[in-house]
Enzyme design. Sequence first.
Site, PDB file in Angstrom:
ATOM      1  N   TYR A  26     -14.861   1.472   9.588  1.00  0.00           N
ATOM      2  CA  TYR A  26     -13.266   2.009   9.636  1.00  0.00           C
ATOM      3  C   TYR A  26     -13.125   2.377  11.030  1.00  0.00           C
ATOM      4  O   TYR A  26     -12.222   1.918  11.836  1.00  0.00           O
ATOM      5  CB  TYR A  26     -12.990   3.057   8.607  1.00  0.00           C
ATOM      6  CG  TYR A  26     -11.561   3.152   8.535  1.00  0.00           C
ATOM      7  CD1 TYR A  26     -10.594   2.370   8.271  1.00  0.00           C
ATOM      8  CD2 TYR A  26     -11.185   4.641   8.887  1.00  0.00           C
ATOM      9  CE1 TYR A  26      -9.348   2.837   8.086  1.00  0.00           C
ATOM     10  CE2 TYR A  26      -9.786   5.124   8.771  1.00  0.00           C
ATOM     11  CZ  TYR A  26      -8.916   3.932   8.645  1.00  0.00           C
ATOM     12  OH  TYR A  26      -7.331   4.440   8.367  1.00  0.00           O
ATOM     13  N   ARG A  68      -9.812   9.513  -2.561  1.00  0.00           N
ATOM     14  CA  ARG A  68      -9.467  10.789  -1.578  1.00  0.00           C
ATOM     15  C   ARG A  68      -9.199  11.981  -2.458  1.00  0.00           C
ATOM     16  O   ARG A  68      -8.945  11.862  -3.511  1.00  0.00           O
ATOM     17  CB  ARG A  68      -7.810  10.197  -1.137  1.00  0.00           C
ATOM     18  CG  ARG A  68      -8.037   9.136   0.201  1.00  0.00           C
ATOM     19  CD  ARG A  68      -6.884   8.926   0.391  1.00  0.00           C
ATOM     20  NE  ARG A  68      -7.010   7.921   1.458  1.00  0.00           N
ATOM     21  CZ  ARG A  68      -7.356   8.228   2.984  1.00  0.00           C
ATOM     22  NH1 ARG A  68      -7.397   9.361   3.001  1.00  0.00           N
ATOM     23  NH2 ARG A  68      -7.517   7.521   3.701  1.00  0.00           N
ATOM     24  N   LYS A  95       3.237 -11.191  20.620  1.00  0.00           N
ATOM     25  CA  LYS A  95       3.481 -11.976  21.907  1.00  0.00           C
ATOM     26  C   LYS A  95       4.429 -13.040  21.868  1.00  0.00           C
ATOM     27  O   LYS A  95       5.257 -13.411  22.512  1.00  0.00           O
ATOM     28  CB  LYS A  95       2.028 -12.248  22.428  1.00  0.00           C
ATOM     29  CG  LYS A  95       2.072 -13.294  23.720  1.00  0.00           C
ATOM     30  CD  LYS A  95       0.518 -13.005  24.408  1.00  0.00           C
ATOM     31  CE  LYS A  95       0.464 -14.329  25.251  1.00  0.00           C
ATOM     32  NZ  LYS A  95      -0.236 -15.257  24.589  1.00  0.00           N
ATOM     33  N   THR A 113      -2.447  12.255   5.107  1.00  0.00           N
ATOM     34  CA  THR A 113      -0.984  12.064   4.577  1.00  0.00           C
ATOM     35  C   THR A 113      -1.323  11.939   2.937  1.00  0.00           C
ATOM     36  O   THR A 113      -2.102  11.463   2.523  1.00  0.00           O
ATOM     37  CB  THR A 113      -0.648  10.947   5.291  1.00  0.00           C
ATOM     38  OG1 THR A 113      -0.630  11.100   6.507  1.00  0.00           O
ATOM     39  CG2 THR A 113       0.968  10.693   4.647  1.00  0.00           C
ATOM     40  N   LYS A 152     -10.678   0.819  14.130  1.00  0.00           N
ATOM     41  CA  LYS A 152      -9.717   1.321  14.503  1.00  0.00           C
ATOM     42  C   LYS A 152      -9.800   1.644  15.926  1.00  0.00           C
ATOM     43  O   LYS A 152      -9.062   1.580  16.647  1.00  0.00           O
ATOM     44  CB  LYS A 152      -9.486   2.629  13.938  1.00  0.00           C
ATOM     45  CG  LYS A 152      -9.033   2.427  12.328  1.00  0.00           C
ATOM     46  CD  LYS A 152      -7.630   1.742  12.335  1.00  0.00           C
ATOM     47  CE  LYS A 152      -7.069   1.638  10.904  1.00  0.00           C
ATOM     48  NZ  LYS A 152      -5.892   0.937  10.838  1.00  0.00           N
ATOM     49  N   ALA A 186      -1.167   0.923  13.263  1.00  0.00           N
ATOM     50  CA  ALA A 186      -1.734   2.470  12.343  1.00  0.00           C
ATOM     51  C   ALA A 186      -2.965   2.627  12.802  1.00  0.00           C
ATOM     52  O   ALA A 186      -4.147   2.227  12.259  1.00  0.00           O
ATOM     53  CB  ALA A 186      -1.674   2.183  11.013  1.00  0.00           C
ATOM     54  N   GLY A 198       1.065  -1.307   0.104  1.00  0.00           N
ATOM     55  CA  GLY A 198       0.069   0.278  -0.084  1.00  0.00           C
ATOM     56  C   GLY A 198       0.695   1.325   0.101  1.00  0.00           C
ATOM     57  O   GLY A 198       2.195   1.105  -0.066  1.00  0.00           O
ATOM     58  N   PHE A 199      -0.105   2.427   0.085  1.00  0.00           N
ATOM     59  CA  PHE A 199       0.831   3.883  -0.029  1.00  0.00           C
ATOM     60  C   PHE A 199       1.736   3.702   1.311  1.00  0.00           C
ATOM     61  O   PHE A 199       2.997   3.970   1.074  1.00  0.00           O
ATOM     62  CB  PHE A 199      -0.245   4.643   0.161  1.00  0.00           C
ATOM     63  CG  PHE A 199       0.197   6.386   0.383  1.00  0.00           C
ATOM     64  CD1 PHE A 199       1.228   6.716  -0.124  1.00  0.00           C
ATOM     65  CD2 PHE A 199      -0.646   6.986   1.170  1.00  0.00           C
ATOM     66  CE1 PHE A 199       1.652   8.013   0.024  1.00  0.00           C
ATOM     67  CE2 PHE A 199      -0.156   8.241   1.523  1.00  0.00           C
ATOM     68  CZ  PHE A 199       0.807   8.868   1.100  1.00  0.00           C
TER      69      PHE A 199
END
Length: 330
Positions: free
Chosen positions: A148, A189, A108, A178, A152, A117, A13-14
Amino acid sequence: MAKQRVLITGAAGFLGSHLCDRFISEGFQVVGMDNLITGNLSNIEHLFGNEHFTFMNHDVSNFVHVSGSLDYILHFASPASPIDYLKIPIQTLKVGSLGTHNLLGLAKEKKARMLIASTSEVYGDPMVHPQHEDYWGNVNPIGPRGVYDEAKRFQEAMTMAYHRFHGVETRIVRIFNTYGPRMRLNDGRVLPAFIGQALRGEDLTVFGDGSQTRSFCYVDDLIEGIYRLLMSDHAYPVNIGNPDEITIGEFAEEIIKLTGTAQKVIYKDLPKDDPKKRRPDITKAKELLDWSPKVDRSEGLKRTYAYFQTLSDEQLNETAHYNFEKYIKR
Ligand code: UDP
């Protein structure tokens, strides 16, 4: 001494691909993992053949096995644009929740330090401005972004639980908007949308009246902040982003100037739950990591535009090159 070994998920990915480059240049052995739903191998093809890089095509929402030692794990696998959440909502939920759980288990087992992220989306449509890490957010759990945002938020909770209960060394970065080379042109985007429209000779689509704000961080600055956070001893969330705030209307004008397009701005409906403003408070990153962004928007946009200009007409006209069909029935 043997090289330290790092697993980077979302490697194609980016952000994942820029992280792979950074860790290789820092002398690490890098294992890149991606299931290529939204990632693209062209972002890392320059690393194939590099003896310090290996690639695993795997979906981290299923049990993750990596043989050998791991010193660090960076979890960057996730769809990350509103258009992607609409197309692959279940996978978005799974990679943030089940994927994170699997990787924490791996951390672990390997006694690795893990960085996840996270995102400014945990603040939702914020009632506090700018957003400080202590703000708990204003998220709609059942809206289109909920898949999403809630994944997160769960991811942060799960990470803190592994840290507190199992003593896993964990780091949480909250990433604000970003941009930079290797962004997917058609991910919906705003920056690739505007630049793609300018390059194709189309009008620029501003959603709503363009008064909503964002604060855009150049990718190299973000990667530097993430690297410093990983190497720090701070387990609580840290915002990394550029506080230089701009309205989307002004941003469209900047892109028109940058590209020299003769097109104009047209207005479309504002998507549901689109945050009205967003700007990181980066006091914590400055104090803890001695980090602040160095690349201003005019310079960052020039570099990003130069990248998009190298794309072929075919790439420029592609509307959905990613491979979500085979996952969508799950
Ligand atoms: N946006 C826009 N036109 C577009 C794409 C996005 O005006 O063609 C707006 C969008 O409504 C939002 C802002 O730009 O207010 C940033 O959108 P993006 O999807 O890049 O990121 P996010 O909303 O997740 O910050």
